[in-house]
Write a protein that holds these residues in place. Structure first.
Motif, PDB file in Angstrom:
ATOM      1  N   HIS A 104      38.697  30.824  39.719  1.00  0.00           N
ATOM      2  CA  HIS A 104      39.663  31.909  39.524  1.00  0.00           C
ATOM      3  C   HIS A 104      39.283  33.127  40.379  1.00  0.00           C
ATOM      4  O   HIS A 104      40.144  33.770  40.979  1.00  0.00           O
ATOM      5  CB  HIS A 104      39.734  32.300  38.049  1.00  0.00           C
ATOM      6  N   LEU A 105      37.998  33.425  40.439  1.00  0.00           N
ATOM      7  CA  LEU A 105      37.550  34.626  41.165  1.00  0.00           C
ATOM      8  C   LEU A 105      37.600  34.439  42.684  1.00  0.00           C
ATOM      9  O   LEU A 105      37.406  35.395  43.426  1.00  0.00           O
ATOM     10  CB  LEU A 105      36.151  35.037  40.695  1.00  0.00           C
ATOM     11  N   LYS A 106      37.905  33.215  43.118  1.00  0.00           N
ATOM     12  CA  LYS A 106      38.129  33.020  44.563  1.00  0.00           C
ATOM     13  C   LYS A 106      39.499  33.572  44.947  1.00  0.00           C
ATOM     14  O   LYS A 106      39.778  33.807  46.117  1.00  0.00           O
ATOM     15  CB  LYS A 106      38.044  31.532  44.917  1.00  0.00           C
ATOM     16  N   THR A 107      40.346  33.796  43.937  1.00  0.00           N
ATOM     17  CA  THR A 107      41.697  34.306  44.218  1.00  0.00           C
ATOM     18  C   THR A 107      41.745  35.836  44.167  1.00  0.00           C
ATOM     19  O   THR A 107      42.756  36.448  44.472  1.00  0.00           O
ATOM     20  CB  THR A 107      42.722  33.751  43.206  1.00  0.00           C
ATOM     21  N   GLY A 108      40.672  36.469  43.733  1.00  0.00           N
ATOM     22  CA  GLY A 108      40.650  37.933  43.654  1.00  0.00           C
ATOM     23  C   GLY A 108      39.323  38.421  43.111  1.00  0.00           C
ATOM     24  O   GLY A 108      38.572  37.656  42.499  1.00  0.00           O
ATOM     25  N   ILE A 109      39.057  39.713  43.303  1.00  0.00           N
ATOM     26  CA  ILE A 109      37.754  40.259  42.885  1.00  0.00           C
ATOM     27  C   ILE A 109      37.676  40.362  41.365  1.00  0.00           C
ATOM     28  O   ILE A 109      36.619  40.180  40.777  1.00  0.00           O
ATOM     29  CB  ILE A 109      37.541  41.645  43.528  1.00  0.00           C
ATOM     30  N   PHE A 110      38.805  40.677  40.731  1.00  0.00           N
ATOM     31  CA  PHE A 110      38.815  40.883  39.285  1.00  0.00           C
ATOM     32  C   PHE A 110      39.573  39.753  38.578  1.00  0.00           C
ATOM     33  O   PHE A 110      40.394  39.085  39.187  1.00  0.00           O
ATOM     34  CB  PHE A 110      39.445  42.240  38.957  1.00  0.00           C
ATOM     35  N   LEU A 111      39.301  39.599  37.303  1.00  0.00           N
ATOM     36  CA  LEU A 111      39.970  38.518  36.562  1.00  0.00           C
ATOM     37  C   LEU A 111      41.462  38.776  36.436  1.00  0.00           C
ATOM     38  O   LEU A 111      42.272  37.852  36.462  1.00  0.00           O
ATOM     39  CB  LEU A 111      39.344  38.350  35.171  1.00  0.00           C
ATOM     40  N   VAL A 112      41.840  40.049  36.296  1.00  0.00           N
ATOM     41  CA  VAL A 112      43.259  40.409  36.164  1.00  0.00           C
ATOM     42  C   VAL A 112      43.566  41.560  37.118  1.00  0.00           C
ATOM     43  O   VAL A 112      42.891  42.603  37.066  1.00  0.00           O
ATOM     44  CB  VAL A 112      43.596  40.847  34.716  1.00  0.00           C
ATOM     45  N   GLY A 113      44.536  41.376  37.973  1.00  0.00           N
ATOM     46  CA  GLY A 113      44.979  42.463  38.847  1.00  0.00           C
ATOM     47  C   GLY A 113      43.935  42.902  39.856  1.00  0.00           C
ATOM     48  O   GLY A 113      43.033  42.142  40.217  1.00  0.00           O
ATOM     49  N   LYS A 114      44.072  44.163  40.274  1.00  0.00           N
ATOM     50  CA  LYS A 114      43.215  44.645  41.360  1.00  0.00           C
ATOM     51  C   LYS A 114      42.209  45.689  40.901  1.00  0.00           C
ATOM     52  O   LYS A 114      41.615  46.408  41.699  1.00  0.00           O
ATOM     53  CB  LYS A 114      44.101  45.232  42.468  1.00  0.00           C
ATOM     54  N   ARG A 115      42.053  45.812  39.595  1.00  0.00           N
ATOM     55  CA  ARG A 115      41.074  46.767  39.063  1.00  0.00           C
ATOM     56  C   ARG A 115      40.315  46.131  37.917  1.00  0.00           C
ATOM     57  O   ARG A 115      40.789  45.163  37.323  1.00  0.00           O
ATOM     58  CB  ARG A 115      41.782  48.019  38.515  1.00  0.00           C
TER      59      ARG A 115
END
Ligand SMILES: N[C@@H](CCC(=O)N[C@@H](CS)C(=O)NCC(=O)O)C(=O)O
Length: 172
Positions: free
Chosen positions: A148-159
């Motif tokens: 999941h964290l390969k899709t973004g830095i945070f678990l939900v959204g950008k913060r």
């Protein structure tokens, strides 16, 4: 941020801690933290505590206005701001999703596996035999989080949200 008293174990030392502490904080944030000894453990919780927090467990939060809430996730929600709670109904739903996942899928195998090694739970033969299975369960969960964290830095959204804080804390 809500001002009040957080009842918890000193330095999170676990059930062996000789006493609990009340940590006060104010609107100015964590720098205002003050720790006051609060004799409670290993004795039974005092009646005043049970009156406010019938489950008799820690952590527990009492606001300066007298508002009381227990369960770590409920306390975290109460002392958070809208951003940490997700900000939109969709993001908030995903935050609850990860917080629930942490409670139901991370805490049980991770604690059953690790607590005996920390002396928090007694070792028993069955637990040791289960350790390999639990270890595999935890690895699978870490793999899921990793993907999941390969899709973004945070678990939900950008913060950062309560999702990140809760999941990280369950892995500490
Ligand atoms: N689900 C609860 C768990 C609370 C809990 O079990 N706390 C333990 C310490 S980690 C406790 O107070 N144990 C004392 C007891 O059960 O009497 C939360 O996340 O707050």
């Amino acid at each position: 941020m809500a001002a009040g008293t957080l009842y918890t174990y000193p330095k999170n030392e676990g059930l062996q801690g000789p006493q609990c502490c009340s940590v006060q904080w104010e609107d100015s944030g964590p720098r205002a933290l003050r720790t006051t000894p609060f004799p409670l453990w290993p004795n039974q919780p005092i009646p005043e505590f049970l009156h406010k927090f019938p489950a008799g467990k820690f952590p527990a939060f009492e606001g300066d206005d007298g508002f009381c809430v227990f369960e770590s996730n409920a306390i975290a929600y109460y002392v958070s701001n809208e951003e940490l709670r997700g900000g939109t109904p969709e993001a908030a739903g995903q935050v609850v999703q990860w917080v629930s996942f942490a409670d139901s899928d991370i805490v049980p195998p991770a604690s059953t596996w690790v607590f005996p090694t920390l002396g928090i739970m007694h070792h028993n033969k069955q637990a040791t035999e289960n350790a390999r299975i639990l270890c595999e369960e935890v690895k699978q969960i870490l793999g899921l989080l990793d993907a999941h964290l390969k899709t973004g830095i945070f678990l939900v959204g950008k913060r950062v949200t309560l999702a990140d804080i809760t999941v990280v804390c369950t892995l500490l």
